[in-house]
Design a protein around this motif. Structure first.
Motif, PDB file in Angstrom:
ATOM      1  N   MET A  32      26.820  49.228  56.839  1.00 46.66           N
ATOM      2  CA  MET A  32      28.250  49.351  56.581  1.00 46.66           C
ATOM      3  C   MET A  32      29.043  48.279  57.328  1.00 46.66           C
ATOM      4  O   MET A  32      30.013  47.730  56.796  1.00 46.66           O
ATOM      5  N   ILE A  33      28.627  47.939  58.531  1.00 50.24           N
ATOM      6  CA  ILE A  33      29.291  46.871  59.276  1.00 50.24           C
ATOM      7  C   ILE A  33      29.068  45.530  58.594  1.00 50.24           C
ATOM      8  O   ILE A  33      29.979  44.701  58.492  1.00 50.24           O
ATOM      9  N   ILE A  34      27.854  45.299  58.080  1.00 48.21           N
ATOM     10  CA  ILE A  34      27.567  44.060  57.348  1.00 48.21           C
ATOM     11  C   ILE A  34      28.464  43.963  56.119  1.00 48.21           C
ATOM     12  O   ILE A  34      28.989  42.885  55.800  1.00 48.21           O
ATOM     13  N   ALA A  35      28.667  45.072  55.412  1.00 53.98           N
ATOM     14  CA  ALA A  35      29.535  45.063  54.230  1.00 53.98           C
ATOM     15  C   ALA A  35      30.972  44.709  54.607  1.00 53.98           C
ATOM     16  O   ALA A  35      31.633  43.942  53.902  1.00 53.98           O
ATOM     17  N   VAL A  36      31.446  45.244  55.722  1.00 59.90           N
ATOM     18  CA  VAL A  36      32.811  44.933  56.160  1.00 59.90           C
ATOM     19  C   VAL A  36      32.934  43.464  56.540  1.00 59.90           C
ATOM     20  O   VAL A  36      33.912  42.791  56.183  1.00 59.90           O
ATOM     21  N   VAL A  37      31.941  42.933  57.234  1.00 55.61           N
ATOM     22  CA  VAL A  37      31.974  41.523  57.637  1.00 55.61           C
ATOM     23  C   VAL A  37      31.927  40.618  56.410  1.00 55.61           C
ATOM     24  O   VAL A  37      32.688  39.635  56.324  1.00 55.61           O
ATOM     25  N   LEU A  38      31.064  40.925  55.446  1.00 54.94           N
ATOM     26  CA  LEU A  38      31.007  40.118  54.224  1.00 54.94           C
ATOM     27  C   LEU A  38      32.320  40.175  53.454  1.00 54.94           C
ATOM     28  O   LEU A  38      32.782  39.152  52.924  1.00 54.94           O
ATOM     29  N   ALA A  39      32.923  41.342  53.388  1.00 57.26           N
ATOM     30  CA  ALA A  39      34.198  41.465  52.687  1.00 57.26           C
ATOM     31  C   ALA A  39      35.283  40.653  53.396  1.00 57.26           C
ATOM     32  O   ALA A  39      36.094  39.981  52.741  1.00 57.26           O
ATOM     33  N   TYR A  40      35.294  40.694  54.709  1.00 59.68           N
ATOM     34  CA  TYR A  40      36.289  39.914  55.451  1.00 59.68           C
ATOM     35  C   TYR A  40      36.060  38.421  55.275  1.00 59.68           C
ATOM     36  O   TYR A  40      37.017  37.651  55.132  1.00 59.68           O
ATOM     37  N   MET A  41      34.805  37.996  55.287  1.00 60.42           N
ATOM     38  CA  MET A  41      34.508  36.572  55.082  1.00 60.42           C
ATOM     39  C   MET A  41      34.962  36.114  53.703  1.00 60.42           C
ATOM     40  O   MET A  41      35.460  34.999  53.548  1.00 60.42           O
ATOM     41  N   GLU A  42      34.811  36.948  52.691  1.00 61.37           N
ATOM     42  CA  GLU A  42      35.291  36.594  51.364  1.00 61.37           C
ATOM     43  C   GLU A  42      36.816  36.580  51.320  1.00 61.37           C
ATOM     44  O   GLU A  42      37.414  35.809  50.582  1.00 61.37           O
ATOM     45  N   TYR A  43      37.429  37.446  52.101  1.00 58.17           N
ATOM     46  CA  TYR A  43      38.886  37.509  52.130  1.00 58.17           C
ATOM     47  C   TYR A  43      39.484  36.238  52.726  1.00 58.17           C
ATOM     48  O   TYR A  43      40.474  35.712  52.209  1.00 58.17           O
ATOM     49  N   ILE A  44      38.910  35.755  53.823  1.00 62.02           N
ATOM     50  CA  ILE A  44      39.481  34.575  54.469  1.00 62.02           C
ATOM     51  C   ILE A  44      39.046  33.273  53.804  1.00 62.02           C
ATOM     52  O   ILE A  44      39.641  32.238  54.056  1.00 62.02           O
ATOM     53  N   ASN A  45      38.039  33.317  52.956  1.00 59.88           N
ATOM     54  CA  ASN A  45      37.549  32.121  52.276  1.00 59.88           C
ATOM     55  C   ASN A  45      38.289  31.975  50.948  1.00 59.88           C
ATOM     56  O   ASN A  45      38.038  32.694  50.005  1.00 59.88           O
ATOM     57  N   ALA A  46      39.187  31.007  50.865  1.00 63.92           N
ATOM     58  CA  ALA A  46      39.974  30.810  49.643  1.00 63.92           C
ATOM     59  C   ALA A  46      39.420  29.670  48.794  1.00 63.92           C
ATOM     60  O   ALA A  46      40.074  29.238  47.854  1.00 63.92           O
ATOM     61  N   ALA A  47      38.244  29.165  49.103  1.00 67.86           N
ATOM     62  CA  ALA A  47      37.676  28.041  48.363  1.00 67.86           C
ATOM     63  C   ALA A  47      37.422  28.354  46.891  1.00 67.86           C
ATOM     64  O   ALA A  47      37.615  27.483  46.044  1.00 67.86           O
ATOM     65  N   PRO A  48      36.977  29.570  46.513  1.00 64.92           N
ATOM     66  CA  PRO A  48      36.736  29.824  45.089  1.00 64.92           C
ATOM     67  C   PRO A  48      37.982  29.682  44.225  1.00 64.92           C
ATOM     68  O   PRO A  48      37.880  29.308  43.066  1.00 64.92           O
ATOM     69  N   LEU A  49      39.149  29.953  44.789  1.00 66.34           N
ATOM     70  CA  LEU A  49      40.369  29.812  43.998  1.00 66.34           C
ATOM     71  C   LEU A  49      40.561  28.376  43.545  1.00 66.34           C
ATOM     72  O   LEU A  49      40.814  28.108  42.372  1.00 66.34           O
ATOM     73  N   ALA A  50      40.441  27.438  44.465  1.00 69.91           N
ATOM     74  CA  ALA A  50      40.618  26.031  44.123  1.00 69.91           C
ATOM     75  C   ALA A  50      39.485  25.530  43.235  1.00 69.91           C
ATOM     76  O   ALA A  50      39.693  24.709  42.338  1.00 69.91           O
ATOM     77  N   ARG A  51      38.285  26.026  43.464  1.00 71.83           N
ATOM     78  CA  ARG A  51      37.145  25.552  42.688  1.00 71.83           C
ATOM     79  C   ARG A  51      37.211  26.037  41.242  1.00 71.83           C
ATOM     80  O   ARG A  51      36.925  25.284  40.316  1.00 71.83           O
ATOM     81  N   TYR A  52      37.576  27.285  41.024  1.00 73.97           N
ATOM     82  CA  TYR A  52      37.583  27.831  39.672  1.00 73.97           C
ATOM     83  C   TYR A  52      38.861  27.520  38.912  1.00 73.97           C
ATOM     84  O   TYR A  52      38.839  27.300  37.714  1.00 73.97           O
ATOM     85  N   LEU A  53      39.983  27.522  39.601  1.00 79.30           N
ATOM     86  CA  LEU A  53      41.236  27.275  38.906  1.00 79.30           C
ATOM     87  C   LEU A  53      41.548  25.789  38.788  1.00 79.30           C
ATOM     88  O   LEU A  53      42.210  25.374  37.841  1.00 79.30           O
TER      89      LEU A  53
END
Length: 99
Positions: A32-53
């Motif tokens: 459960m802690i790993i899931a929270v950390v992965l979710a937070y890492m995806e939250y702070i990583n905005a690279a997919p927005l620029a790459r896909y859009l």
């Protein structure tokens, strides 16, 4: 008359499997802690927005972004779900031994 538990060479009754229950609780909590950390890492990583859009939003870029976000979300949800199931089983085992 029965001798007390501190009688020499006698041990009080032990609950078997309490170590397994605690291990299951620890594994579930870790997942459960790993899931929270992965979710937070995806939250702070905005690279997919620029790459896909890209420079301008197109329908293809938006659909690719929705697919990417869905894929990552489902992956994180499954990790958290499995962690909560394992932790619940550990708590159930630990509580069931005290009876």
């Amino acid at each position: 008359m029965q001798p007390p538990y501190n009688y020499p060479y006698q041990q009080p009754p032990r609950h078997r499997g309490s170590g397994l229950a605690l291990a299951l609780i620890a594994i579930g909590l870790t997942l459960m802690i790993i899931a929270v950390v992965l979710a937070y890492m995806e939250y702070i990583n905005a690279a997919p927005l620029a790459r896909y859009l890209g420079s301008g939003p197109s329908i293809n870029g938006v659909l690719n972004l929705i697919g990417y976000v869905t894929y990552k979300s489902v992956f994180i949800v499954i990790i958290a779900w499995v962690g909560s199931m394992i932790m619940a089983r550990g708590v159930q085992t630990y509580v069931g031994q005290s009876r």
